[in-house]
Design an enzyme around this catalytic site. Structure first.
Site, PDB file in Angstrom:
ATOM      1  N   THR A 292       0.738  -0.932  -0.082  1.00 12.11           N
ATOM      2  CA  THR A 292      -0.299   0.247   0.088  1.00 12.11           C
ATOM      3  C   THR A 292       0.378   1.502  -0.111  1.00 12.11           C
ATOM      4  O   THR A 292       1.937   1.392  -0.216  1.00 12.11           O
ATOM      5  CB  THR A 292      -1.145  -0.169   1.176  1.00 12.11           C
ATOM      6  OG1 THR A 292      -2.148  -1.048   1.330  1.00 12.11           O
ATOM      7  CG2 THR A 292      -1.604   1.327   2.015  1.00 12.11           C
TER       8      THR A 292
ATOM      9  N   ILE B 117     -13.252  -4.689   1.419  1.00  7.30           N
ATOM     10  CA  ILE B 117     -13.031  -3.189   2.189  1.00  7.30           C
ATOM     11  C   ILE B 117     -11.922  -3.314   2.484  1.00  7.30           C
ATOM     12  O   ILE B 117     -11.640  -3.997   4.120  1.00  7.30           O
ATOM     13  CB  ILE B 117     -13.626  -1.543   2.019  1.00  7.30           C
ATOM     14  CG1 ILE B 117     -14.453  -1.544   0.727  1.00  7.30           C
ATOM     15  CG2 ILE B 117     -13.070  -0.635   2.145  1.00  7.30           C
ATOM     16  CD1 ILE B 117     -15.959  -0.866   1.056  1.00  7.30           C
ATOM     17  N   GLY B 118     -10.098  -2.665   2.282  1.00  8.97           N
ATOM     18  CA  GLY B 118      -9.503  -3.417   4.035  1.00  8.97           C
ATOM     19  C   GLY B 118      -9.646  -1.546   4.636  1.00  8.97           C
ATOM     20  O   GLY B 118     -10.373  -1.174   5.430  1.00  8.97           O
TER      21      GLY B 118
ATOM     22  N   HIS C  14      -2.179  -6.289   7.355  1.00  7.37           N
ATOM     23  CA  HIS C  14      -3.196  -7.169   6.724  1.00  7.37           C
ATOM     24  C   HIS C  14      -4.544  -5.833   7.337  1.00  7.37           C
ATOM     25  O   HIS C  14      -4.735  -6.392   8.314  1.00  7.37           O
ATOM     26  CB  HIS C  14      -2.454  -8.895   7.581  1.00  7.37           C
ATOM     27  CG  HIS C  14      -3.315  -9.708   7.158  1.00  7.37           C
ATOM     28  ND1 HIS C  14      -3.394 -11.080   7.046  1.00  7.37           N
ATOM     29  CD2 HIS C  14      -5.156  -9.550   6.741  1.00  7.37           C
ATOM     30  CE1 HIS C  14      -4.581 -11.676   6.996  1.00  7.37           C
ATOM     31  NE2 HIS C  14      -5.546 -10.013   6.465  1.00  7.37           N
TER      32      HIS C  14
HETATM   33  N1  ASP Z   1      -3.855  -2.479   4.168  1.00 11.16           N
HETATM   34  C1  ASP Z   1      -4.328  -3.028   2.866  1.00 11.16           C
HETATM   35  C2  ASP Z   1      -5.308  -3.324   2.690  1.00 11.16           C
HETATM   36  O1  ASP Z   1      -5.912  -4.372   3.744  1.00 11.16           O
HETATM   37  C3  ASP Z   1      -3.275  -3.820   1.887  1.00 11.16           C
HETATM   38  C4  ASP Z   1      -1.900  -3.057   2.753  1.00 11.16           C
HETATM   39  O2  ASP Z   1      -2.085  -2.519   3.261  1.00 11.16           O
HETATM   40  O3  ASP Z   1      -0.834  -3.894   2.332  1.00 11.16           O
HETATM   41  O4  ASP Z   1      -5.977  -3.823   2.041  1.00 11.16           O
END
Ligand code: ASP
Length: 343
Positions: free
Chosen positions: A208, A237-238, A261
């Site tokens: 990200t 949605i993260g 994660h």
């Molecule tokens: N945090 C992001 C998500 O879970 C992914 C990431 O940061 O790599 O969508």
């Protein structure tokens, strides 16, 4: 003549005072390009050089905005846009694929001066999701817009919608195929989608981009933008667009942008928890970040990292993965770029 001399001396003195004052006002920026299984042996020297150069370009562009007196929101958006436009990182061009082979992106931004915030989730046709998140913050009465509604809003703001294919990259497609292969294998062992996705290693779950900045007026901001997780279910949605989880900023504590994660970062309210420890327990950002990333997330299996800044210009970049793409620069520290643990 005497009068003129007096005025000139006065002007000179005030310029000197202003200059001295300006020197003492700290300003700073930190960025990340995702955390994960980032080990030296996975890089050719050319690839490593190219990643370092892109991180340097982004952090220095954001720094220039601050140096010229620009505000921290502009510095954050400037740096994030450069990372979104690069195929190296999982945001904008280079975003990972969903299981259905499309790209769905999330982004958010927050201003520490007044806790204004904007976010978009699950957008498919927005070239720079961080810009739209900022428009949601500044031009709408809402904090978060998702999917079609977010894209309709984009049109009202004159933002052009683009083909989802512009986010395609070969390396992300290959990564999706590898993830699907692993998931199929898990399904053959009677695992459902959820369990099969859980079986994927961390490299499919993180990556990200984000930035945090402090401007000369003492205001901090943070922003985060992502394509999410490889092979995610469509509609997932993260944490990145969730204020308090992936992004948080408050002048009374700190500004945080997370990568990791997302499900864990949402459940443990990571960004806000770090700032709460700073505000209510009087901890330094270094201590608070270390506690949440290592003592809270690590034991439950939450992998990732954060970048943190405070209004004094302190910066902390903790992560519990093998590496995290990161860079920083401040009025009293030269450009730093790191990828691996021991950088
Ligand atoms: N945090 C992001 C998500 O879970 C992914 C990431 O940061 O790599 O969508």
């Amino acid at each position: 003549m005497k009068k003129l001399l007096l005025i000139l001396t006065g002007l000179c003195l005030s310029a000197m005072v202003n200059n001295a004052f300006a020197k003492d006002v700290p300003f700073a920026i930190a960025i990340h390009g995702g955390a994960g299984t980032i080990e030296k042996n996975r890089f050719t020297p050319e690839k490593e050089k190219a990643y370092r150069a892109k991180l340097k370009e982004a952090v220095e562009a954001g720094y220039t905005v601050l140096d010229q007196g620009g505000n921290s929101l502009d510095a954050v958006t400037t740096a994030i846009k450069i990372l979104e436009n690069s195929p190296f990182f999982n945001a904008g061009k280079g975003a990972v694929y969903t299981y259905n082979e499309t790209h769905e992106m999330d982004a958010s931004i927050m201003y520490g001066k007044n806790r204004q915030a904007g976010a978009v989730a699950g957008v498919k046709h927005i070239e720079n999701p961080i810009n739209l998140a900022r428009l949601v913050m500044e031009e709408s009465v809402h904090v978060m817009l998702s999917g079609e509604g977010a894209e309709e809003f984009a049109k009202t703001q004159g933002v052009e919608l683009v083909d989802n294919k512009i986010f395609d990259t070969e390396h992300r497609y290959k990564s999706l195929q590898r993830a699907k292969f692993k998931m199929e294998k898990a399904k053959q062992q009677n695992k459902d989608y959820q369990a099969a996705h859980n079986a994927l290693e961390v490299e499919y779950k993180v990556g990200t981009v984000g930035a945090v900045a402090l401007d000369k007026n003492g205001n901090i901001s943070s922003g985060t933008s992502t394509g999410g997780m490889t092979s995610k279910r469509f509609g997932r949605i993260g944490d990145s667009p969730v204020i308090g989880a992936g992004t948080f900023a408050d002048n009374r504590s700190c500004a945080v942008s997370a990568t990791g994660h997302g499900e864990y970062f949402i459940r443990y309210n990571v960004a806000a928890d770090i700032c709460a420890r700073v505000q209510y327990q009087g901890k330094s950002i270094e201590q608070a970040g270390k506690e949440v990333i290592h003592d809270v997330l690590m034991p439950v299996g939450g992998t990732g990292g954060v970048i943190i800044i405070d209004t004094k210009g302190n910066i902390s970049l903790p992560f519990n993965t093998k590496g995290m793409y990161r860079a920083s620069k401040s009025s009293n520290q030269a450009t730093y770029v790191g990828i691996f643990k021991d950088d």
